[in-house]
Design a protein around this motif. Structure first.
Motif, PDB file in Angstrom:
ATOM      1  N   GLY A  66       9.979  -3.433  -5.916  1.00  0.00           N
ATOM      2  CA  GLY A  66       8.511  -3.426  -5.926  1.00  0.00           C
ATOM      3  C   GLY A  66       7.964  -4.691  -6.569  1.00  0.00           C
ATOM      4  N   THR A  67       6.782  -5.067  -6.167  1.00  0.00           N
ATOM      5  CA  THR A  67       6.097  -6.228  -6.721  1.00  0.00           C
ATOM      6  C   THR A  67       4.657  -5.830  -7.038  1.00  0.00           C
ATOM      7  OG1 THR A  67       5.284  -7.027  -4.591  1.00  0.00           O
ATOM      8  CG2 THR A  67       7.481  -7.787  -5.261  1.00  0.00           C
ATOM      9  N   PRO A  68       3.929  -6.647  -7.788  1.00  0.00           N
ATOM     10  CA  PRO A  68       2.520  -6.326  -8.059  1.00  0.00           C
ATOM     11  C   PRO A  68       1.700  -6.133  -6.781  1.00  0.00           C
ATOM     12  CG  PRO A  68       3.259  -8.021  -9.561  1.00  0.00           C
ATOM     13  CD  PRO A  68       4.371  -7.810  -8.564  1.00  0.00           C
ATOM     14  N   SER A  69       2.096  -6.783  -5.698  1.00  0.00           N
ATOM     15  CA  SER A  69       1.332  -6.618  -4.456  1.00  0.00           C
ATOM     16  C   SER A  69       1.514  -5.230  -3.847  1.00  0.00           C
ATOM     17  CB  SER A  69       1.716  -7.693  -3.435  1.00  0.00           C
ATOM     18  OG  SER A  69       3.069  -7.551  -3.052  1.00  0.00           O
ATOM     19  N   CYS A  70       2.495  -4.471  -4.334  1.00  0.00           N
ATOM     20  CA  CYS A  70       2.706  -3.100  -3.856  1.00  0.00           C
ATOM     21  C   CYS A  70       1.760  -2.102  -4.526  1.00  0.00           C
ATOM     22  CB  CYS A  70       4.142  -2.657  -4.116  1.00  0.00           C
ATOM     23  SG  CYS A  70       5.397  -3.596  -3.241  1.00  0.00           S
ATOM     24  N   ALA A  71       1.092  -2.531  -5.599  1.00  0.00           N
ATOM     25  CA  ALA A  71       0.210  -1.633  -6.344  1.00  0.00           C
ATOM     26  C   ALA A  71      -0.998  -1.243  -5.506  1.00  0.00           C
ATOM     27  CB  ALA A  71      -0.253  -2.307  -7.635  1.00  0.00           C
ATOM     28  N   ARG A 113       5.286   2.724  -6.702  1.00  0.00           N
ATOM     29  CA  ARG A 113       6.022   1.813  -5.820  1.00  0.00           C
ATOM     30  C   ARG A 113       6.059   0.381  -6.304  1.00  0.00           C
ATOM     31  NH1 ARG A 113       2.307   3.095  -1.002  1.00  0.00           N
ATOM     32  NH2 ARG A 113       0.334   2.413  -1.841  1.00  0.00           N
ATOM     33  N   ASP A 114       5.088  -0.045  -7.085  1.00  0.00           N
ATOM     34  CA  ASP A 114       5.110  -1.419  -7.596  1.00  0.00           C
ATOM     35  C   ASP A 114       6.077  -1.570  -8.770  1.00  0.00           C
ATOM     36  OD1 ASP A 114       3.207   0.259  -8.920  1.00  0.00           O
ATOM     37  OD2 ASP A 114       2.442  -1.500  -9.974  1.00  0.00           O
ATOM     38  N   LYS A 115       6.492  -0.460  -9.377  1.00  0.00           N
ATOM     39  CA  LYS A 115       7.382  -0.509 -10.530  1.00  0.00           C
ATOM     40  C   LYS A 115       8.829  -0.152 -10.180  1.00  0.00           C
ATOM     41  CE  LYS A 115       3.541   0.656 -13.553  1.00  0.00           C
ATOM     42  NZ  LYS A 115       2.570   0.347 -12.533  1.00  0.00           N
TER      43      LYS A 115
END
Length: 70
Positions: free
Chosen positions: A54-59, A48-50
């Protein structure tokens, strides 16, 4: 009440939405489709972060959350 997770949670949300989404929600839990929906959900959740938007905060981190500071 009950708590649904993964693709089951999306199925519940869709079943309580307006047409045509309830039909899609029921299909997500159909015997031949549910195992596929489970794998698709896991694939999307893991990336989901990719994915677009998506953003790094979704990792998802394997580390436990830091204690809240007061």
């Amino acid at each position: 009440g009950s708590v649904a997770t993964g693709h089951h949670a999306w199925a519940v949300i869709l079943r309580h939405s307006r047409r045509p989404w309830p039909l899609i929600g029921r299909l997500l839990e159909a015997p031949g489709i549910s195992p596929v929906a489970e794998r698709v959900y896991a694939w999307v959740a893991a990336r989901r972060d990719k994915l677009p938007g998506g953003t790094p905060s979704c990792a998802i981190s394997d580390r436990p959350p830091a204690p809240a500071s007061h």
